[in-house]
Design a protein around this motif. Structure first.
Motif, PDB file in Angstrom:
ATOM      1  N   ALA A 290       0.820  -1.214   0.000  1.00  0.00           N
ATOM      2  CA  ALA A 290       0.000   0.000   0.000  1.00  0.00           C
ATOM      3  C   ALA A 290       0.850   1.260   0.000  1.00  0.00           C
ATOM      4  O   ALA A 290       0.411   2.313  -0.481  1.00  0.00           O
ATOM      5  CB  ALA A 290      -0.940   0.001   1.196  1.00  0.00           C
ATOM      6  N   ALA A 291       2.067   1.180   0.548  1.00  0.00           N
ATOM      7  CA  ALA A 291       2.978   2.331   0.504  1.00  0.00           C
ATOM      8  C   ALA A 291       3.668   2.421  -0.850  1.00  0.00           C
ATOM      9  O   ALA A 291       3.770   3.499  -1.440  1.00  0.00           O
ATOM     10  CB  ALA A 291       4.017   2.211   1.625  1.00  0.00           C
ATOM     11  N   ARG A 292       4.127   1.302  -1.349  1.00  0.00           N
ATOM     12  CA  ARG A 292       4.854   1.300  -2.626  1.00  0.00           C
ATOM     13  C   ARG A 292       3.959   1.689  -3.797  1.00  0.00           C
ATOM     14  O   ARG A 292       4.381   2.426  -4.695  1.00  0.00           O
ATOM     15  CB  ARG A 292       5.457  -0.085  -2.866  1.00  0.00           C
ATOM     16  CG  ARG A 292       6.197  -0.199  -4.193  1.00  0.00           C
ATOM     17  CD  ARG A 292       7.052  -1.438  -4.242  1.00  0.00           C
ATOM     18  NE  ARG A 292       7.597  -1.659  -5.578  1.00  0.00           N
ATOM     19  CZ  ARG A 292       8.453  -2.617  -5.900  1.00  0.00           C
ATOM     20  NH1 ARG A 292       8.859  -3.470  -4.973  1.00  0.00           N
ATOM     21  NH2 ARG A 292       8.892  -2.754  -7.136  1.00  0.00           N
ATOM     22  N   PHE A 293       2.716   1.209  -3.805  1.00  0.00           N
ATOM     23  CA  PHE A 293       1.800   1.481  -4.920  1.00  0.00           C
ATOM     24  C   PHE A 293       0.644   2.369  -4.452  1.00  0.00           C
ATOM     25  O   PHE A 293      -0.509   2.118  -4.775  1.00  0.00           O
ATOM     26  CB  PHE A 293       1.267   0.169  -5.476  1.00  0.00           C
ATOM     27  CG  PHE A 293       2.335  -0.748  -6.014  1.00  0.00           C
ATOM     28  CD1 PHE A 293       3.025  -0.426  -7.175  1.00  0.00           C
ATOM     29  CD2 PHE A 293       2.653  -1.928  -5.355  1.00  0.00           C
ATOM     30  CE1 PHE A 293       4.016  -1.275  -7.676  1.00  0.00           C
ATOM     31  CE2 PHE A 293       3.632  -2.783  -5.848  1.00  0.00           C
ATOM     32  CZ  PHE A 293       4.318  -2.451  -7.019  1.00  0.00           C
ATOM     33  N   HIS A 294       0.975   3.412  -3.720  1.00  0.00           N
ATOM     34  CA  HIS A 294      -0.066   4.249  -3.105  1.00  0.00           C
ATOM     35  C   HIS A 294      -0.984   4.915  -4.118  1.00  0.00           C
ATOM     36  O   HIS A 294      -2.132   5.250  -3.803  1.00  0.00           O
ATOM     37  CB  HIS A 294       0.589   5.319  -2.222  1.00  0.00           C
ATOM     38  CG  HIS A 294       1.482   6.249  -2.978  1.00  0.00           C
ATOM     39  ND1 HIS A 294       1.037   7.428  -3.518  1.00  0.00           N
ATOM     40  CD2 HIS A 294       2.804   6.154  -3.297  1.00  0.00           C
ATOM     41  CE1 HIS A 294       2.042   8.033  -4.137  1.00  0.00           C
ATOM     42  NE2 HIS A 294       3.124   7.276  -4.019  1.00  0.00           N
ATOM     43  N   ASP A 295      -0.499   5.128  -5.339  1.00  0.00           N
ATOM     44  CA  ASP A 295      -1.312   5.788  -6.364  1.00  0.00           C
ATOM     45  C   ASP A 295      -1.560   4.880  -7.564  1.00  0.00           C
ATOM     46  O   ASP A 295      -1.917   5.349  -8.641  1.00  0.00           O
ATOM     47  CB  ASP A 295      -0.651   7.088  -6.819  1.00  0.00           C
ATOM     48  CG  ASP A 295       0.745   6.863  -7.401  1.00  0.00           C
ATOM     49  OD1 ASP A 295       1.245   5.716  -7.347  1.00  0.00           O
ATOM     50  OD2 ASP A 295       1.337   7.839  -7.893  1.00  0.00           O
ATOM     51  N   ASP A 296      -1.384   3.578  -7.381  1.00  0.00           N
ATOM     52  CA  ASP A 296      -1.522   2.619  -8.482  1.00  0.00           C
ATOM     53  C   ASP A 296      -2.302   1.414  -7.976  1.00  0.00           C
ATOM     54  O   ASP A 296      -1.727   0.400  -7.592  1.00  0.00           O
ATOM     55  CB  ASP A 296      -0.134   2.210  -8.989  1.00  0.00           C
ATOM     56  CG  ASP A 296      -0.179   1.294 -10.210  1.00  0.00           C
ATOM     57  OD1 ASP A 296      -1.278   0.841 -10.594  1.00  0.00           O
ATOM     58  OD2 ASP A 296       0.911   1.018 -10.763  1.00  0.00           O
ATOM     59  N   PHE A 297      -3.624   1.549  -7.995  1.00  0.00           N
ATOM     60  CA  PHE A 297      -4.482   0.508  -7.421  1.00  0.00           C
ATOM     61  C   PHE A 297      -4.263  -0.835  -8.102  1.00  0.00           C
ATOM     62  O   PHE A 297      -4.146  -1.873  -7.436  1.00  0.00           O
ATOM     63  CB  PHE A 297      -5.953   0.922  -7.543  1.00  0.00           C
ATOM     64  CG  PHE A 297      -6.912  -0.077  -6.946  1.00  0.00           C
ATOM     65  CD1 PHE A 297      -7.233  -0.014  -5.603  1.00  0.00           C
ATOM     66  CD2 PHE A 297      -7.481  -1.074  -7.723  1.00  0.00           C
ATOM     67  CE1 PHE A 297      -8.107  -0.939  -5.031  1.00  0.00           C
ATOM     68  CE2 PHE A 297      -8.351  -2.006  -7.172  1.00  0.00           C
ATOM     69  CZ  PHE A 297      -8.663  -1.934  -5.826  1.00  0.00           C
ATOM     70  N   GLU A 298      -4.191  -0.842  -9.411  1.00  0.00           N
ATOM     71  CA  GLU A 298      -4.071  -2.099 -10.140  1.00  0.00           C
ATOM     72  C   GLU A 298      -2.798  -2.851  -9.753  1.00  0.00           C
ATOM     73  O   GLU A 298      -2.840  -4.053  -9.452  1.00  0.00           O
ATOM     74  CB  GLU A 298      -4.088  -1.850 -11.647  1.00  0.00           C
ATOM     75  CG  GLU A 298      -3.951  -3.119 -12.463  1.00  0.00           C
ATOM     76  CD  GLU A 298      -4.248  -2.937 -13.941  1.00  0.00           C
ATOM     77  OE1 GLU A 298      -3.994  -3.873 -14.716  1.00  0.00           O
ATOM     78  OE2 GLU A 298      -4.767  -1.861 -14.321  1.00  0.00           O
ATOM     79  N   SER A 299      -1.678  -2.173  -9.737  1.00  0.00           N
ATOM     80  CA  SER A 299      -0.432  -2.840  -9.368  1.00  0.00           C
ATOM     81  C   SER A 299      -0.490  -3.360  -7.936  1.00  0.00           C
ATOM     82  O   SER A 299      -0.028  -4.468  -7.650  1.00  0.00           O
ATOM     83  CB  SER A 299       0.750  -1.880  -9.520  1.00  0.00           C
ATOM     84  OG  SER A 299       0.985  -1.581 -10.881  1.00  0.00           O
ATOM     85  N   ALA A 300      -1.057  -2.588  -7.032  1.00  0.00           N
ATOM     86  CA  ALA A 300      -1.116  -2.986  -5.625  1.00  0.00           C
ATOM     87  C   ALA A 300      -1.885  -4.284  -5.447  1.00  0.00           C
ATOM     88  O   ALA A 300      -1.395  -5.242  -4.827  1.00  0.00           O
ATOM     89  CB  ALA A 300      -1.752  -1.880  -4.792  1.00  0.00           C
ATOM     90  N   VAL A 301      -3.109  -4.348  -5.980  1.00  0.00           N
ATOM     91  CA  VAL A 301      -3.930  -5.542  -5.738  1.00  0.00           C
ATOM     92  C   VAL A 301      -3.432  -6.740  -6.546  1.00  0.00           C
ATOM     93  O   VAL A 301      -3.526  -7.880  -6.078  1.00  0.00           O
ATOM     94  CB  VAL A 301      -5.423  -5.277  -6.017  1.00  0.00           C
ATOM     95  CG1 VAL A 301      -5.986  -4.281  -5.008  1.00  0.00           C
ATOM     96  CG2 VAL A 301      -5.673  -4.816  -7.442  1.00  0.00           C
ATOM     97  N   LEU A 302      -2.887  -6.519  -7.729  1.00  0.00           N
ATOM     98  CA  LEU A 302      -2.412  -7.660  -8.513  1.00  0.00           C
ATOM     99  C   LEU A 302      -1.142  -8.256  -7.927  1.00  0.00           C
ATOM    100  O   LEU A 302      -0.952  -9.479  -7.943  1.00  0.00           O
ATOM    101  CB  LEU A 302      -2.211  -7.261  -9.975  1.00  0.00           C
ATOM    102  CG  LEU A 302      -3.496  -6.910 -10.735  1.00  0.00           C
ATOM    103  CD1 LEU A 302      -3.197  -6.671 -12.209  1.00  0.00           C
ATOM    104  CD2 LEU A 302      -4.572  -7.992 -10.577  1.00  0.00           C
ATOM    105  N   HIS A 303      -0.260  -7.433  -7.385  1.00  0.00           N
ATOM    106  CA  HIS A 303       0.905  -7.992  -6.693  1.00  0.00           C
ATOM    107  C   HIS A 303       0.466  -8.719  -5.419  1.00  0.00           C
ATOM    108  O   HIS A 303       1.068  -9.729  -5.044  1.00  0.00           O
ATOM    109  CB  HIS A 303       1.921  -6.904  -6.386  1.00  0.00           C
ATOM    110  CG  HIS A 303       2.801  -6.558  -7.549  1.00  0.00           C
ATOM    111  ND1 HIS A 303       3.826  -7.373  -7.964  1.00  0.00           N
ATOM    112  CD2 HIS A 303       2.776  -5.506  -8.418  1.00  0.00           C
ATOM    113  CE1 HIS A 303       4.429  -6.825  -9.021  1.00  0.00           C
ATOM    114  NE2 HIS A 303       3.800  -5.698  -9.320  1.00  0.00           N
ATOM    115  N   ALA A 304      -0.580  -8.233  -4.753  1.00  0.00           N
ATOM    116  CA  ALA A 304      -1.109  -8.927  -3.575  1.00  0.00           C
ATOM    117  C   ALA A 304      -1.643 -10.297  -3.956  1.00  0.00           C
ATOM    118  O   ALA A 304      -1.412 -11.295  -3.249  1.00  0.00           O
ATOM    119  CB  ALA A 304      -2.206  -8.092  -2.921  1.00  0.00           C
TER     120      ALA A 304
END
Length: 365
Positions: A290-304
């Motif tokens: 959530a810190a690394r991809f704070h402005d990139d929702f798609e990258s955050a949830v797909l890496h999760a």
């Protein structure tokens, strides 16, 4: 991009629902080779669960039981204009528990978690009151639903802490789990206010604790400096043992920002912090993403999701934190449109967002 308060609140809630549905198909693969075999090298969207898996029979874009319970609490809060513990417990008793039988692979959403199974046994089989229904599961199951309370009381941290702690103890009574759950909720509340998950966020959380707004024990001064001579220790009932759960988010944010610390690709955060379900494995990974991809929702949830293991909870909690930072407007529309009953869920989220400034006393079951 600039976001409004209501957009951030709705983004947090839709982000959680999206994370839940993204995890429906590839949930709980602990052998990454099997995950890649069944879903390819990179999961990009909602997927059907495979036969014999945890949510078999459900379809891409549907919610698991975690998402359904979040929806149950969200609807209760919207209908009551605030958190009413008795109303939420009644909905669990009337709407959820009759569909369960106490076994894992049964119930709406395809799988029933440990804490809900334990509460079902105490309520249905043993006839105990809700005050005695909680068990010792060390998971994030309470966070997955109480994030709705974190959004609702984002402007009232003391009420946020009371509501989240009380709701958590309905199903999970371990004090450390409760403290970490409240800490996550406090983080989400600040993000809904417009803060960012960065190296300064924990200082703001500790300041809230020192002011009495959050029930965490604090002795040190400043940023963990030596206590001042003669300074009295704060005395508040119900305080958690230490502020450490409030410090984790900024340590993870520091790791995400430090050029000498790289987790590449980012989905390997699940290997660094651990794939299992326990809260102490999941939260560091969630805060990092959530810190690394704070402005990139798609990258955050797909890496999760692509990290395997308890990827559904990882995506729910990451989706809420990043959804709060980028707002509903920052969530790719395909994720909203592909979510079953998305119009209803979006309307509920927007309605709750509109109620945040309103005040309603807490009531207990």
């Amino acid at each position: 991009m600039p976001t409004s308060f209501e957009d951030r609140a709705a983004g947090a809630l839709l982000g959680a629902f999206i994370g839940d549905a993204l995890g429906l198909g590839p949930h709980w693969y602990y052998k990454l080779a099997d995950l890649r075999r069944d879903y390819g090298p990179w999961i990009t969207d909602y997927t059907d669960p495979k036969p014999g898996r945890y949510h078999a029979g459900l379809k891409a874009g549907q919610l698991s039981q975690a998402g359904l319970i979040l929806q149950l609490l969200l609807r209760s809060v919207v209908d009551c204009g605030g958190y009413d513990e008795a109303d939420f417990c009644r909905r669990l008793d009337d709407d959820l528990f009759p569909q369960l039988d106490g076994t894992p692979m049964h119930g709406p959403g395809g799988y029933t978690s440990q804490s809900i199974r334990e509460a079902w046994r105490r309520r249905v089989q043993q006839g105990l009151p809700w005050s005695q229904a909680g068990g010792h599961a060390d998971t994030t199951e309470a966070i997955e639903r109480t994030l709705a309370l974190a959004v609702r009381y984002a402007l009232q941290p003391h009420r946020l802490a009371d509501a989240v702690a009380g709701n958590t103890r309905l199903t999970q009574t371990d004090d450390t789990v409760v403290a970490m759950t409240v800490a996550y909720a406090a983080v989400l509340g600040l993000l809904v206010q417009g803060e960012r998950l960065d190296t300064g966020l924990s200082g703001k959380l500790v300041a809230l604790s020192k002011s009495g707004a959050l029930p965490f024990h604090t002795v040190t001064s400043g940023q963990l400096d030596v206590p001042h001579s003669g300074e009295a220790e704060p005395s508040r009932a119900g305080k958690f043992a230490s502020p450490d759960a409030l410090l984790t988010p900024s340590y993870m944010a520091a790791a995400a920002a430090d050029p000498d610390i790289r987790i590449e690709p980012a989905w390997k955060v699940s290997i660094v912090y651990g794939m299992p379900c326990a809260i102490y494995h999941l939260l560091p990974a969630v805060y990092y993403l959530a810190a690394r991809f704070h402005d990139d929702f798609e990258s955050a949830v797909l890496h999760a999701i692509n990290g395997g293991g308890q990827n559904q909870a990882r995506a729910i909690l990451t989706g809420a934190l990043v959804g709060a930072q980028c707002g509903l407007a920052g969530i790719p529309r395909r994720f909203v449109d592909g979510l079953e009953n998305s119009a209803q869920l979006e309307a509920l989220a927007i309605k709750l967002a509109s109620q945040i400034g309103e005040s309603k006393p807490l009531r207990e079951a």
